[in-house]
Design a protein around this motif. Sequence first.
Motif, PDB file in Angstrom:
ATOM      1  N   ALA A 160       0.835  -1.199   0.000  1.00 27.86           N
ATOM      2  CA  ALA A 160       0.000   0.000   0.000  1.00 27.86           C
ATOM      3  C   ALA A 160       0.869   1.248   0.000  1.00 27.86           C
ATOM      4  O   ALA A 160       1.847   1.331   0.743  1.00 27.86           O
ATOM      5  N   GLY A 161       0.536   2.186  -0.861  1.00 25.76           N
ATOM      6  CA  GLY A 161       1.278   3.434  -0.950  1.00 25.76           C
ATOM      7  C   GLY A 161       2.410   3.429  -1.948  1.00 25.76           C
ATOM      8  O   GLY A 161       2.963   4.485  -2.257  1.00 25.76           O
ATOM      9  N   GLU A 162       2.791   2.257  -2.466  1.00 29.73           N
ATOM     10  CA  GLU A 162       3.863   2.193  -3.458  1.00 29.73           C
ATOM     11  C   GLU A 162       3.273   2.227  -4.870  1.00 29.73           C
ATOM     12  O   GLU A 162       2.177   1.727  -5.116  1.00 29.73           O
ATOM     13  N   ASN A 163       4.029   2.798  -5.792  1.00 30.78           N
ATOM     14  CA  ASN A 163       3.573   2.905  -7.175  1.00 30.78           C
ATOM     15  C   ASN A 163       3.620   1.563  -7.893  1.00 30.78           C
ATOM     16  O   ASN A 163       4.543   0.769  -7.682  1.00 30.78           O
ATOM     17  N   THR A 178      -5.144   1.332   0.141  1.00 28.60           N
ATOM     18  CA  THR A 178      -5.827   0.535   1.152  1.00 28.60           C
ATOM     19  C   THR A 178      -5.451  -0.936   1.030  1.00 28.60           C
ATOM     20  O   THR A 178      -5.642  -1.531  -0.037  1.00 28.60           O
ATOM     21  N   PRO A 179      -4.910  -1.558   2.085  1.00 31.48           N
ATOM     22  CA  PRO A 179      -4.596  -2.989   2.024  1.00 31.48           C
ATOM     23  C   PRO A 179      -5.866  -3.814   1.822  1.00 31.48           C
ATOM     24  O   PRO A 179      -6.953  -3.439   2.244  1.00 31.48           O
ATOM     25  N   GLY A 180      -5.699  -4.947   1.163  1.00 24.73           N
ATOM     26  CA  GLY A 180      -6.812  -5.862   0.945  1.00 24.73           C
ATOM     27  C   GLY A 180      -6.441  -6.942  -0.058  1.00 24.73           C
ATOM     28  O   GLY A 180      -5.501  -6.795  -0.835  1.00 24.73           O
ATOM     29  N   THR A 212      -0.744  -5.296   0.551  1.00 26.04           N
ATOM     30  CA  THR A 212      -0.342  -5.477   1.943  1.00 26.04           C
ATOM     31  C   THR A 212      -0.037  -4.136   2.584  1.00 26.04           C
ATOM     32  O   THR A 212       0.288  -3.158   1.903  1.00 26.04           O
ATOM     33  N   ALA A 213      -0.129  -4.096   3.906  1.00 24.64           N
ATOM     34  CA  ALA A 213       0.209  -2.883   4.648  1.00 24.64           C
ATOM     35  C   ALA A 213       1.724  -2.689   4.606  1.00 24.64           C
ATOM     36  O   ALA A 213       2.486  -3.663   4.567  1.00 24.64           O
ATOM     37  N   PRO A 214       2.192  -1.437   4.627  1.00 20.16           N
ATOM     38  CA  PRO A 214       3.634  -1.199   4.660  1.00 20.16           C
ATOM     39  C   PRO A 214       4.248  -1.776   5.948  1.00 20.16           C
ATOM     40  O   PRO A 214       3.573  -1.861   6.969  1.00 20.16           O
ATOM     41  N   ALA A 215       5.523  -2.150   5.847  1.00 16.92           N
ATOM     42  CA  ALA A 215       6.208  -2.738   7.017  1.00 16.92           C
ATOM     43  C   ALA A 215       6.389  -1.734   8.121  1.00 16.92           C
ATOM     44  O   ALA A 215       6.461  -0.571   7.936  1.00 16.92           O
ATOM     45  N   THR A 232       0.781   4.786 -14.022  1.00 16.40           N
ATOM     46  CA  THR A 232       1.310   4.641 -12.670  1.00 16.40           C
ATOM     47  C   THR A 232       0.141   4.807 -11.717  1.00 16.40           C
ATOM     48  O   THR A 232      -0.556   5.820 -11.752  1.00 16.40           O
ATOM     49  N   ILE A 233      -0.075   3.794 -10.913  1.00 17.48           N
ATOM     50  CA  ILE A 233      -1.201   3.804  -9.989  1.00 17.48           C
ATOM     51  C   ILE A 233      -0.695   3.438  -8.600  1.00 17.48           C
ATOM     52  O   ILE A 233       0.244   2.646  -8.469  1.00 17.48           O
ATOM     53  N   THR A 234      -1.298   4.024  -7.589  1.00 21.48           N
ATOM     54  CA  THR A 234      -0.945   3.753  -6.204  1.00 21.48           C
ATOM     55  C   THR A 234      -2.196   3.300  -5.466  1.00 21.48           C
ATOM     56  O   THR A 234      -3.189   4.029  -5.446  1.00 21.48           O
TER      57      THR A 234
END
Length: 133
Positions: A31-34, A95-97, A130-133, A90-92
């Motif tokens: 999540a949050g990465e391109n 939300t994890p899921g 996935t959620a960021p570490a 490029t899409i970001t």
Amino acid sequence: LLSKRVVEPFSELGVLGPTKKIGDYPKLVVAGENITLYCYVGNHMGKPMYYAVYVKVGSRETPVDPAPLDPVLKLYTVLEHNTSTLIPVTITLKTPGVNRRIIFELWALNETTMSFQYHERWCQIWVNVTAPA
């Protein structure tokens, strides 16, 4: 006898992975990465076409054809007959899921109403976020 008339006009829509190939799509993203993908659009309508590709993000339950979601991204291109293009996307996803659906829909300009209408072409890829570490 050859004719310049297009007997069966059609448009093409496809999605390619980061190396511009079918099948090398990301399966797991943070999540949050391109994410980098490529949208392929082809015109065989017998005339120049003004296309819009709407990129939407949904889930397994999201109906398609077209999906009743607001686009997260809109891509535009004008193509002459018998031409195609690759558009970098490029899409970001924030939300994890699991089973997140990235949907690409092809829309074309209706010259009478001067508005885009769904062109009955769509494709998708599935990713787990996935959620960021």
